[in-house]
Design an enzyme around this catalytic site. Structure first.
Site, PDB file in Angstrom:
ATOM      1  N   ASP A 103     -16.258  21.802   6.056  1.00 19.79           N
ATOM      2  CA  ASP A 103     -15.531  20.863   6.608  1.00 19.79           C
ATOM      3  C   ASP A 103     -16.355  20.468   7.947  1.00 19.79           C
ATOM      4  O   ASP A 103     -17.373  20.618   8.243  1.00 19.79           O
ATOM      5  CB  ASP A 103     -14.366  22.057   7.515  1.00 19.79           C
ATOM      6  CG  ASP A 103     -13.464  21.625   8.345  1.00 19.79           C
ATOM      7  OD1 ASP A 103     -13.140  20.574   8.393  1.00 19.79           O
ATOM      8  OD2 ASP A 103     -13.099  22.162   9.404  1.00 19.79           O
ATOM      9  N   SER A 104     -15.677  19.502   8.702  1.00 23.48           N
ATOM     10  CA  SER A 104     -16.227  18.980   9.912  1.00 23.48           C
ATOM     11  C   SER A 104     -16.652  20.011  10.870  1.00 23.48           C
ATOM     12  O   SER A 104     -17.672  19.955  11.699  1.00 23.48           O
ATOM     13  CB  SER A 104     -15.287  17.771  10.820  1.00 23.48           C
ATOM     14  OG  SER A 104     -14.059  18.733  11.027  1.00 23.48           O
ATOM     15  N   CYS A 117     -11.793  19.530   4.707  1.00 22.54           N
ATOM     16  CA  CYS A 117     -11.412  18.593   5.710  1.00 22.54           C
ATOM     17  C   CYS A 117     -10.672  17.645   5.168  1.00 22.54           C
ATOM     18  O   CYS A 117     -10.903  16.703   4.271  1.00 22.54           O
ATOM     19  CB  CYS A 117     -12.787  18.052   6.326  1.00 22.54           C
ATOM     20  SG  CYS A 117     -12.657  16.802   7.680  1.00 22.54           S
ATOM     21  N   GLU A 164      -9.859  24.485  18.547  1.00 24.64           N
ATOM     22  CA  GLU A 164     -11.193  24.307  18.860  1.00 24.64           C
ATOM     23  C   GLU A 164     -11.766  25.046  20.394  1.00 24.64           C
ATOM     24  O   GLU A 164     -12.682  25.734  20.527  1.00 24.64           O
ATOM     25  CB  GLU A 164     -12.219  23.198  18.982  1.00 24.64           C
ATOM     26  CG  GLU A 164     -12.146  22.446  17.688  1.00 24.64           C
ATOM     27  CD  GLU A 164     -13.287  22.823  16.616  1.00 24.64           C
ATOM     28  OE1 GLU A 164     -14.240  23.402  17.126  1.00 24.64           O
ATOM     29  OE2 GLU A 164     -12.834  22.938  15.643  1.00 24.64           O
ATOM     30  N   CYS A 224      -4.024  19.032   8.019  1.00 31.42           N
ATOM     31  CA  CYS A 224      -5.253  19.199   8.792  1.00 31.42           C
ATOM     32  C   CYS A 224      -5.706  20.658   8.923  1.00 31.42           C
ATOM     33  O   CYS A 224      -4.926  21.549   9.034  1.00 31.42           O
ATOM     34  CB  CYS A 224      -5.183  18.619  10.463  1.00 31.42           C
ATOM     35  SG  CYS A 224      -6.545  19.064  11.281  1.00 31.42           S
ATOM     36  N   HIS A 281      -6.990  22.631  10.890  1.00 28.80           N
ATOM     37  CA  HIS A 281      -6.857  23.436  12.018  1.00 28.80           C
ATOM     38  C   HIS A 281      -5.351  24.032  12.509  1.00 28.80           C
ATOM     39  O   HIS A 281      -5.159  24.876  13.128  1.00 28.80           O
ATOM     40  CB  HIS A 281      -7.224  22.680  13.458  1.00 28.80           C
ATOM     41  CG  HIS A 281      -8.747  22.453  13.492  1.00 28.80           C
ATOM     42  ND1 HIS A 281      -9.527  22.030  12.331  1.00 28.80           N
ATOM     43  CD2 HIS A 281      -9.573  22.755  14.444  1.00 28.80           C
ATOM     44  CE1 HIS A 281     -10.864  22.000  12.796  1.00 28.80           C
ATOM     45  NE2 HIS A 281     -10.890  22.478  13.811  1.00 28.80           N
TER      46      HIS A 281
HETATM   47  N1  DGL Z   1     -11.040  19.187   9.680  1.00 25.22           N
HETATM   48  C1  DGL Z   1     -10.394  17.906  10.047  1.00 25.22           C
HETATM   49  C2  DGL Z   1      -9.340  17.673   9.325  1.00 25.22           C
HETATM   50  O1  DGL Z   1      -8.746  18.505   8.567  1.00 25.22           O
HETATM   51  C3  DGL Z   1      -9.926  18.351  11.567  1.00 25.22           C
HETATM   52  C4  DGL Z   1     -11.093  18.342  12.515  1.00 25.22           C
HETATM   53  C5  DGL Z   1     -11.596  16.987  12.732  1.00 25.22           C
HETATM   54  O2  DGL Z   1     -11.239  16.039  13.077  1.00 25.22           O
HETATM   55  O3  DGL Z   1     -12.929  16.863  12.430  1.00 25.22           O
HETATM   56  O4  DGL Z   1      -8.840  16.493   9.122  1.00 25.22           O
END
Ligand code: DGL
Length: 281
Positions: A6-7, A69, A165, A199, A201
Site C-alpha cells: 500500500d502507499s 491500494c 492518517e 479506498c 483507509h
Molecule cells: N491507499 C490509497 C487507496 O486505497 C489511499 C491512500 C493514498 O492516497 O495513497 O487508494
C-alpha cells in the site's frame, strides 16, 4: 511469502482481514509512507512508485503481491502485468520463468466489483475513492464489463485519507467531511442503494459513513472481499500455494521512519506484534 503493498498504512486493514482468514501464511507488508499519498498523483508517477515497490517485494522472496491500494490497482496494475512481470520473474524467480510461469501481482478492484451485481437491487452503485481512482474510471469500466446495466457514480473524497492518517477519523471534525461526501454522492444519484468504499483507509470512517447514509443504503468495505478472493485464488492455483511459506509470520517494511509506522500500525491492526524495517525504494 505473500506481499501486501500500500502507499501507506491503509493496506494494513486489508492485511488484517487476510490474516484473519489465512493466519498460517507468511506475509511481507510494504507501506511507501515516505511518498504517500498516491491518490492525487499522476498515472506515470503511481506506476513508477508501484513498480519499485513490487520489485522490492519480489526481491525479498514474495511469490505473489497484492496491491491493496486502490489507486495503485487503478493506475499501475495492468501496465505492470503487461510490461514488467516477465522481466521481474526472470530476475527474481528464474526457475519459474524456465517453466513459462510468472510471479503474480493482483489488485483489489476486480474482486470488489465481482459481487456488486448481486448486492444492488436498484442497479445504481456509488464509488467513494481517492481523486486518482475516480479519475482513472477503473471501477466504472470493470463494473460495466460484468454488469452493463448498473449505473455507476463516482465521488472523490480527498480529505478522508488525511483524516485517517492524522488519527482524526473519530473526531467531530471528521463528521463535516464525511457528511459532505456521502450526502453529495446521494444527491447526484438518489437511486444509489450500494456504496463501495474503494479506498484502503475508508473502513476506519465506517461509523460516520453509516451515520450519514440512509438506512437502505448498503456500505461495502473491501477487506473481507479481498481476503476471500485471495483464498479462492490460492485454492485454484495449488502450484502457487505450495511455494508459499506457512509459519504464520508477518514482517513490515516502510519507506519512512519505523517509529511512526509502528504508532500508526496500531490503529489499523491493534493487538499485533509489529516488527518494522525501513527500506529505500
Ligand atoms: N491507499 C490509497 C487507496 O486505497 C489511499 C491512500 C493514498 O492516497 O495513497 O487508494
Amino acid at each position: 511469502m505473500i506481499g501486501v503493498f500500500d502507499s501507506g498504512y491503509g493496506g494494513l486493514s486489508v492485511l488484517r482481514q487476510i490474516r484473519n482468514l489465512m493466519p498460517e501464511y507468511d506475509y511481507l507488508y510494504l507501506g511507501d509512507n515516505a511518498r504517500a499519498p498516491y491518490g492525487p498523483r499522476s498515472f506515470d508517477v503511481v506506476y513508477r512508485y508501484t513498480l519499485e515497490a513490487v520489485e522490492a517485494l519480489f526481491s525479498r522472496g514474495c511469490e505473489i503481491v497484492i496491491l491493496a491500494c486502490n489507486t495503485a490497482s487503478a493506475k499501475a496494475l495492468r501496465t505492470i502485468q503487461r510490461n514488467d512481470l516477465e522481466r521481474l520473474t526472470a530476475q527474481y524467480a528464474p526457475e519459474l520463468a524456465d517453466q513459462g510461469r510468472t510471479l503474480r501481482v493482483l489488485g483489489v478492484i476486480i474482486p470488489t466489483v465481482e459481487g456488486i451485481g448481486d448486492l444492488t437491487t436498484s442497479r445504481h452503485v456509488g464509488v467513494l475513492a481517492t481523486q486518482g481512482t475516480i479519475n482513472s474510471g477503473s471501477y466504472e469500466l470493470e463494473i460495466h464489463k460484468l454488469w452493463p446495466d448498473i449505473v455507476v457514480t463516482g465521488q472523490a473524497c480527498p480529505m478522508w485519507v488525511p483524516l485517517v492518517e492524522n488519527c482524526e477519523f473519530d473526531s467531530p471534525g471528521a463528521d463535516y467531511f464525511v457528511k459532505k461526501r456521502v450526502e453529495g454522492i446521494l444527491r447526484t444519484d438518489p437511486a444509489i442503494d450500494t456504496l463501495i468504499l474503494a479506498c484502503t483507509h475508508y473502513p476506519l470512517l465506517m461509523n460516520k459513513i453509516v451515520k450519514y447514509a440512509p438506512a437502505g443504503v448498503r456500505i461495502v468495505p473491501q477487506g473481507d472481499i479481498i481476503a476471500q478472493a485471495l483464498c479462492d485464488y490460492l485454492q485454484r492455483h495449488p502450484e502457487i500455494d505450495e511455494r508459499l511459506g506457512k509459519n504464520g509470520h508477518a514482517h513490515f517494511l516502510t519507506t519512512e521512519e519505523p517509529t511512526k509506522f509502528y504508532e500508526s500500525a496500531t490503529i489499523f491492526i491493534p493487538h499485533t506484534n509489529v516488527e518494522v524495517e525501513q527500506i529505500q525504494l
